[in-house]
Design an enzyme around this catalytic site. Sequence first.
Site, PDB file in Angstrom:
ATOM      1  N   GLY A 191      99.234 -37.894  55.354  1.00 48.96           N
ATOM      2  CA  GLY A 191      99.277 -38.279  56.758  1.00 48.96           C
ATOM      3  C   GLY A 191      98.048 -37.811  57.532  1.00 48.96           C
ATOM      4  N   MET A 229      95.148 -34.034  57.998  1.00 45.02           N
ATOM      5  CA  MET A 229      94.703 -32.755  57.462  1.00 45.02           C
ATOM      6  C   MET A 229      94.171 -31.874  58.580  1.00 45.02           C
ATOM      7  SD  MET A 229      94.346 -30.829  54.884  1.00 45.02           S
ATOM      8  CE  MET A 229      93.719 -29.180  55.129  1.00 45.02           C
ATOM      9  N   HIS A 256     101.814 -31.473  64.625  1.00 43.06           N
ATOM     10  CA  HIS A 256     101.869 -30.688  63.379  1.00 43.06           C
ATOM     11  C   HIS A 256     100.472 -30.169  63.012  1.00 43.06           C
ATOM     12  CE1 HIS A 256     103.464 -29.824  59.262  1.00 43.06           C
ATOM     13  NE2 HIS A 256     102.190 -30.025  58.936  1.00 43.06           N
ATOM     14  N   GLU A 257      99.500 -31.071  62.984  1.00 42.93           N
ATOM     15  CA  GLU A 257      98.149 -30.635  62.571  1.00 42.93           C
ATOM     16  C   GLU A 257      97.578 -29.652  63.583  1.00 42.93           C
ATOM     17  OE1 GLU A 257      97.687 -31.356  59.618  1.00 42.93           O
ATOM     18  OE2 GLU A 257      99.082 -33.033  59.497  1.00 42.93           O
ATOM     19  N   GLU A 312     103.466 -24.703  55.703  1.00 39.57           N
ATOM     20  CA  GLU A 312     104.042 -26.040  55.900  1.00 39.57           C
ATOM     21  C   GLU A 312     105.462 -25.987  56.470  1.00 39.57           C
ATOM     22  OE1 GLU A 312     102.231 -28.341  56.186  1.00 39.57           O
ATOM     23  OE2 GLU A 312     100.464 -27.893  54.979  1.00 39.57           O
TER      24      GLU A 312
HETATM   25  N1  B3K Z   1      98.046 -29.841  54.781  1.00 41.29           N
HETATM   26  C1  B3K Z   1      97.943 -31.262  54.694  1.00 41.29           C
HETATM   27  C2  B3K Z   1      98.424 -31.844  53.419  1.00 41.29           C
HETATM   28  C3  B3K Z   1      97.426 -31.930  52.370  1.00 41.29           C
HETATM   29  C4  B3K Z   1      97.937 -32.692  51.172  1.00 41.29           C
HETATM   30  C5  B3K Z   1      97.175 -32.355  49.952  1.00 41.29           C
HETATM   31  N2  B3K Z   1      97.612 -33.116  48.797  1.00 41.29           N
HETATM   32  C6  B3K Z   1      98.616 -31.943  55.823  1.00 41.29           C
HETATM   33  C7  B3K Z   1      99.700 -31.196  56.471  1.00 41.29           C
HETATM   34  O1  B3K Z   1     100.707 -30.858  55.904  1.00 41.29           O
HETATM   35  O2  B3K Z   1      99.554 -30.891  57.617  1.00 41.29           O
HETATM   36 ZN    ZN Z   2     101.171 -29.351  57.363  1.00 45.20          ZN
END
Ligand code: B3K
Ligand code: ZN
Length: 906
Positions: free
Chosen positions: A266, A268, A302-303, A325
């Site tokens: 989604g 990063m 979220h990000e 997460e």
């Molecule tokens: N931390 C990233 C996810 C990365 C996925 C790697 N395969 C997005 C998120 O959870 O916010």
């Molecule tokens: Zn995340």
Amino acid sequence: MLDRQDMPAAIRRADYRPPTFTVDAIRLEFDLDPAETIVTAELSLRCLTETAFPLHLDGEDLTLLELSLDGTALDPAQHVDGAGRLVLHELPPRAVLRTRCRIAPEANSRLTGLYLSNGIFCTQCEAQGFRRITFFPDRPDVLATYDVTVRADAGSCPVLLSNGNCVDRQSLPDGRHMARWQDPFPKPSYLFALVAGRLDRLADTFTTRSGRQVDLHLYVEPGQAARAHCAMAALKQSMAWDEARFGLEYDLDIFNIVAVADFNSGAMENKSLNIFNAKYILADEATATDTDMELIEGVVAHEYFHNWTGNRVTCRDWFQLSLKEGLTVFRDQEFTADHRSRAVKRIRDVRTLRARQFPEDAGPLSHPVRPDTYVEINNFYTATVYEKGAEVIRMIHTILGEARFQAGMRLYLGRHDGQAATCEDFVAAMEEASGCDLVQFRRWYSQSGTPRVTAQWHVEGPASGAGPGAGGQALPDGGCLVLTLSQDTPPTADQAEKVPLDIPIRLALLDGEGRPIAAWLEEAADAAPDRSAPGEHLLRLTGPRQRFRFRPAEAQEHAPLPSLNCGFSAPVILHADYGDADDAFLMVRDPDAVNRWEAGQRYATRVLLRMAAAEDPAMAVDGRYVDAFGGLLRDEAMDPSFAAVAMVLPEEGYLADQMAVVDVDGLHAAREAMLRAIALAHRNVLLGMHARLQPARPYRADADQAALRAQRNAALALLGLLTEDAEVQRLVMAHYRDADNMTDRLAALTVLAHHGQEAARNLALADFEERYRGEALVLDKWLAVQAQAPRRDALATVRRLLDHPAFRLSNPNRVYALIGAFAMRNQWRFHAADGGGYAFLAEQVKKLDGLNRQVAARMAGAFGRWQRYDGPRQNLMRAALESIRDMPGLSRDTFEIVNKSLEVGK
Ligand code: B3K
Ligand code: ZN
């Protein structure tokens, strides 16, 4: 087939060792070119141990051109091992290592490392993509400051971005230019980011509560900036909310977001340079639904929230992934709950948990929230780590209460700022700040599987001892209600032995009108009443079986009915003594909205399973349920956003999970028959609802209007089943034609594509295709609607759409929209008895594996539940899995998923 010695090795949490070298600072220089990008890196290395160890730097698909240590050139060929790593044997305690590598972004179809998306250079480094850019100890417990110079062609790459602050920008000879970025916060390599390309910008500012002005820049492909306002508003809302609720402020003067079309997940959270899948940025009323907008808000939030939970405090190793997460999902869930309907948000999250996490935990890929082992870490960005991880945080919040939870957050963030921490560090901080005992609670991190909680209750009179079940008899003065709760967790693929967990159960006792009664709990030691709403209790079920005795303040005419696990306080499967009459009552009267919805779902599930087992499900429709549903529909006082979710029957996938052996056709027939019976019985109420709920024009995206649209479209979806009803069909067509927004248009398209007569169906699909030609994200909806159609020709349609110009196997969004929607959201057709769906998916996974192994592995997960089906289907799925496993050169990503799926069948 892979030989045993070639099988990818598992990495174990127990083998964690701190790094022997760290990198205090890295200077990077990029000379960008699609075919040959040159990356120069200068690492300031520091040895962390007394004894000398060789230095191993991770590297993958890198061509090492030059190597020097403290200014002395070394021979590149002598220092790269068979696994692609850079190895140096004797190093002083501090040293500067310089490498010059060549990489080929345009050949990178895996979308990890540095790659090109529609001509835009971009990066994805989590979890292990940085090693595809340069040699580095690519692990999250090595934190360095980054100084990054980017040089590129000024014409094709006018925008040059990296993390932190831009400190220099200059023109260069030959039409090139440069920008230099410095990030003052030490960070792990997975948070590095670079973007270069032709992009439009939407700019705004946010002033933090301490008065820092932050420039907010949202970059999108040319011409798309008008579609970035929703995301920008969400970003500003997130920044304000994190200050208000968590006391957390942004820490730099600039925050950039870039949206790209090709992205595996989604989004990063790279430090100050978030990179997003365009799907989670671009939205306006003409192209995005209300649900898309809510999702965008959630992902942007979220990000952004990762800036503290993930970036300022990061993970020690990838086994701790849920530390960032689970916690960040909890934070984004709370953000949405604080801005929209809390109950509906909770219901949606419960639905997702049941649809994705419970099956994962019951299948071959079961793992704890903090896994003990993995082969490919990218396979562990799972519903368990994310969603169950968030449930674990939510339970801590429930046990501690908001104030003590926030005190725990302050302690955790204050203590570990700038560090790489563990899940244990988090729980320890929560425990210390609150004084609550979380010793047994910690098992939620290490034990996989979904606990089952069984509840039974009975009335005990003052003198007469135990009475019969609480089936309507009175509860006299001095009597009490005895509730017995027991727990067990069935063995899972990864763990045979299970232990009791510390399970927080919120509950209320309801009187004959559905009002919570005042009662006190006799064994008060088990309760933590300070968090409870009036009339509500919080129990902690810690043993295999416990009894709780409630004494009402006043005699009750009827024995109280417990409303259990209010707000879904624990992520468990509840088996309780409810009958159809109890659920019919609770689905309209329970004051806890989540449990009101739950009662309706439980009732529907029981009825649909009974129907599926009948010879002809259509003849076995339960009229009492249809009537109870009518009660819901006629309740005009109901919050429309709640009504919209309450009007949706449990999905076929969820129903399948409740059966010992899935009856694919029986379930489908039962659900369709029930939907049709509801539509037939309540046609006029539904038509009235459709007429009454038309939101005022002009369109607004706000939650109030969205709620009206949601309920109105839920009514339309039911009416759509009445294919022979000309008036209804005209209404559906008009709904499609007159729609002034994507929510309504897509709702009508779905009805027509799934149930419409041939002519109307073709007309609507062709109109939609023509109207949104060139709009890739909108056509994804068109692909998905067809892939999910409950029609016998669904697979043939999906195969045909593989050749449609709107489809591209190299783009993850297209794959999820067409192949993913068919395999994961069309149970009836994917599991067709002839095995056509299985053969199709195996074919696609094999093609995808060479192109993008993360996406291939994700698609292969659709076979995960194969053992739950009948013998012939099992054989077909096993054969499909074996054909994938035996493909020469299969990636470790897909191998892990497929092999685990097959292993569990042995
Ligand atoms: N931390 C990233 C996810 C990365 C996925 C790697 N395969 C997005 C998120 O959870 O916010
Ligand atoms: Zn995340």
